[in-house]
Design a protein around this motif. Structure first.
Motif, PDB file in Angstrom:
ATOM      1  N   LEU A  58       0.827  -1.213   0.000  1.00  0.00           N
ATOM      2  CA  LEU A  58       0.000   0.000   0.000  1.00  0.00           C
ATOM      3  C   LEU A  58       0.859   1.260   0.000  1.00  0.00           C
ATOM      4  N   ALA A  59       2.022   1.206   0.635  1.00  0.00           N
ATOM      5  CA  ALA A  59       2.913   2.363   0.686  1.00  0.00           C
ATOM      6  C   ALA A  59       3.686   2.546  -0.613  1.00  0.00           C
ATOM      7  N   ASP A  60       3.978   1.444  -1.299  1.00  0.00           N
ATOM      8  CA  ASP A  60       4.845   1.507  -2.480  1.00  0.00           C
ATOM      9  C   ASP A  60       4.142   1.859  -3.780  1.00  0.00           C
ATOM     10  N   GLY A  61       2.911   1.431  -3.942  1.00  0.00           N
ATOM     11  CA  GLY A  61       2.289   1.624  -5.251  1.00  0.00           C
ATOM     12  C   GLY A  61       0.926   2.260  -5.180  1.00  0.00           C
ATOM     13  N   GLU A  62       0.709   3.276  -6.026  1.00  0.00           N
ATOM     14  CA  GLU A  62      -0.567   3.969  -6.029  1.00  0.00           C
ATOM     15  C   GLU A  62      -1.678   3.086  -6.583  1.00  0.00           C
ATOM     16  N   GLU A  63      -1.401   2.345  -7.660  1.00  0.00           N
ATOM     17  CA  GLU A  63      -2.435   1.508  -8.278  1.00  0.00           C
ATOM     18  C   GLU A  63      -2.878   0.376  -7.348  1.00  0.00           C
ATOM     19  N   PRO A  64      -1.928  -0.387  -6.754  1.00  0.00           N
ATOM     20  CA  PRO A  64      -2.385  -1.425  -5.809  1.00  0.00           C
ATOM     21  C   PRO A  64      -3.130  -0.842  -4.612  1.00  0.00           C
ATOM     22  N   ALA A  65      -2.710   0.340  -4.152  1.00  0.00           N
ATOM     23  CA  ALA A  65      -3.386   0.961  -3.011  1.00  0.00           C
ATOM     24  C   ALA A  65      -4.816   1.350  -3.365  1.00  0.00           C
ATOM     25  N   GLU A  66      -5.011   1.893  -4.559  1.00  0.00           N
ATOM     26  CA  GLU A  66      -6.369   2.233  -5.007  1.00  0.00           C
ATOM     27  C   GLU A  66      -7.186   0.965  -5.200  1.00  0.00           C
ATOM     28  N   SER A  67      -6.554  -0.062  -5.725  1.00  0.00           N
ATOM     29  CA  SER A  67      -7.217  -1.336  -5.960  1.00  0.00           C
ATOM     30  C   SER A  67      -7.655  -1.988  -4.647  1.00  0.00           C
ATOM     31  N   PHE A  68      -6.880  -1.782  -3.587  1.00  0.00           N
ATOM     32  CA  PHE A  68      -7.141  -2.411  -2.287  1.00  0.00           C
ATOM     33  C   PHE A  68      -8.530  -2.074  -1.760  1.00  0.00           C
ATOM     34  N   GLY A  69      -8.913  -0.823  -1.850  1.00  0.00           N
ATOM     35  CA  GLY A  69     -10.185  -0.388  -1.276  1.00  0.00           C
ATOM     36  C   GLY A  69     -11.310  -0.243  -2.272  1.00  0.00           C
ATOM     37  N   ALA A  70     -11.121  -0.703  -3.509  1.00  0.00           N
ATOM     38  CA  ALA A  70     -12.104  -0.456  -4.562  1.00  0.00           C
ATOM     39  C   ALA A  70     -13.203  -1.520  -4.597  1.00  0.00           C
ATOM     40  N   ASN A  71     -14.425  -1.080  -4.411  1.00  0.00           N
ATOM     41  CA  ASN A  71     -15.611  -1.876  -4.693  1.00  0.00           C
ATOM     42  C   ASN A  71     -15.609  -3.265  -4.042  1.00  0.00           C
ATOM     43  N   ASN A  72     -15.164  -3.366  -2.812  1.00  0.00           N
ATOM     44  CA  ASN A  72     -15.217  -4.658  -2.116  1.00  0.00           C
ATOM     45  C   ASN A  72     -16.600  -4.837  -1.510  1.00  0.00           C
ATOM     46  N   THR A  73     -17.256  -5.898  -1.896  1.00  0.00           N
ATOM     47  CA  THR A  73     -18.636  -6.105  -1.467  1.00  0.00           C
ATOM     48  C   THR A  73     -18.791  -7.175  -0.393  1.00  0.00           C
ATOM     49  N   VAL A  74     -17.730  -7.916  -0.079  1.00  0.00           N
ATOM     50  CA  VAL A  74     -17.821  -8.943   0.949  1.00  0.00           C
ATOM     51  C   VAL A  74     -17.626  -8.265   2.298  1.00  0.00           C
ATOM     52  N   LYS A  75     -18.727  -8.159   3.040  1.00  0.00           N
ATOM     53  CA  LYS A  75     -18.686  -7.459   4.315  1.00  0.00           C
ATOM     54  C   LYS A  75     -19.305  -8.341   5.400  1.00  0.00           C
ATOM     55  N   HIS A  76     -18.766  -8.194   6.594  1.00  0.00           N
ATOM     56  CA  HIS A  76     -19.280  -8.925   7.753  1.00  0.00           C
ATOM     57  C   HIS A  76     -19.375  -7.949   8.923  1.00  0.00           C
ATOM     58  N   ASN A  77     -20.451  -8.037   9.674  1.00  0.00           N
ATOM     59  CA  ASN A  77     -20.529  -7.290  10.926  1.00  0.00           C
ATOM     60  C   ASN A  77     -19.872  -8.155  11.986  1.00  0.00           C
ATOM     61  N   VAL A  78     -18.867  -7.608  12.661  1.00  0.00           N
ATOM     62  CA  VAL A  78     -18.116  -8.366  13.648  1.00  0.00           C
ATOM     63  C   VAL A  78     -18.132  -7.642  14.984  1.00  0.00           C
ATOM     64  N   THR A  79     -17.959  -8.415  16.037  1.00  0.00           N
ATOM     65  CA  THR A  79     -17.813  -7.875  17.383  1.00  0.00           C
ATOM     66  C   THR A  79     -16.565  -8.489  17.974  1.00  0.00           C
ATOM     67  N   VAL A  80     -15.641  -7.646  18.396  1.00  0.00           N
ATOM     68  CA  VAL A  80     -14.400  -8.110  19.023  1.00  0.00           C
ATOM     69  C   VAL A  80     -14.270  -7.445  20.380  1.00  0.00           C
ATOM     70  N   LYS A  81     -13.536  -8.104  21.261  1.00  0.00           N
ATOM     71  CA  LYS A  81     -13.281  -7.539  22.583  1.00  0.00           C
ATOM     72  C   LYS A  81     -12.065  -6.636  22.504  1.00  0.00           C
ATOM     73  N   SER A  82     -12.222  -5.435  23.029  1.00  0.00           N
ATOM     74  CA  SER A  82     -11.131  -4.477  23.029  1.00  0.00           C
ATOM     75  C   SER A  82     -11.156  -3.739  24.362  1.00  0.00           C
ATOM     76  N   ASP A  83     -10.090  -3.884  25.142  1.00  0.00           N
ATOM     77  CA  ASP A  83      -9.991  -3.252  26.460  1.00  0.00           C
ATOM     78  C   ASP A  83     -11.178  -3.600  27.354  1.00  0.00           C
ATOM     79  N   GLY A  84     -11.609  -4.855  27.302  1.00  0.00           N
ATOM     80  CA  GLY A  84     -12.700  -5.313  28.146  1.00  0.00           C
ATOM     81  C   GLY A  84     -14.084  -4.942  27.655  1.00  0.00           C
TER      82      GLY A  84
END
Length: 187
Positions: free
Chosen positions: A59-85
């Protein structure tokens, strides 16, 4: 006539020695199994950190892969994690995943499964990390499901908030966050 005397162990002595060995085994076996379990967990967390570092490097090295990383991802999950109790609930976006079964024989050894737009990032990650096996060592969840898949995700809506998860490949569901903050239930 000379008397011959053979020296040896009595039956009582043998039973006592076997009982002592049994007690020692009963004490040592569970602790050794716990040690093996902890070492597998530590190996998975280390692998997750390496995957995270590779993602951040790409993500730091390339603009195209970085843009590609966050583009139009439709697989989403609602998650709950424990953080600081406290429980932290958010939407997790899956960018790509990789088979983590240790017995897969080399099949599905590339990062894939994201949107078509994320293909450039996936290709850059496969070139950076190679396409070999990356097995999930700790393979059973607390619910008994088999952990056999790595997931590269981010917290919606910020693609720079990268997280590495493991989960069940049959349902394609991330189950435990390993990096940057390891889920305390991953035991």
């Amino acid at each position: 006539m000379a008397k011959s005397t053979k020296k040896g162990f009595t039956l009582i002595e043998l039973i006592v020695v076997i009982a002592i060995i049994g007690v020692l085994a009963a004490i040592l076996v569970p602790s050794m199994l716990g040690y093996v379990k902890r070492s597998k967990r530590t190996a998975d967390i280390s692998s997750a950190k390496n995957i995270h570092d590779a993602v951040m490097q790409i993500l730091a090295d390339g603009e195209e892969p970085a843009e590609s990383f966050g583009a139009n991802n439709t697989v989403k999950h609602n998650v709950t994690v424990k953080s600081d109790g406290k429980n932290d609930t958010y939407t997790l976006v899956v960018v790509c995943s990789k088979d983590g079964a240790s017995n897969n024989g080399g099949n599905h050894s590339t990062w894939s499964g994201g949107s078509n737009e994320a293909k450039e990032f996936q290709d850059a990650l496969n070139n950076f990390m190679g396409t070999g096996k990356a097995p999930v060592k700790f393979q059973k969840s607390s619910s008994g499901k088999k952990l056999n898949r790595w997931y590269i995700c981010y917290r919606d809506p910020d693609p720079i908030d990268v997280e590495i998860w493991v989960g069940d490949g049959t349902t394609n569901t991330p189950m435990y966050r390993l990096w940057p903050y390891t889920d305390p239930d991953f035991k």
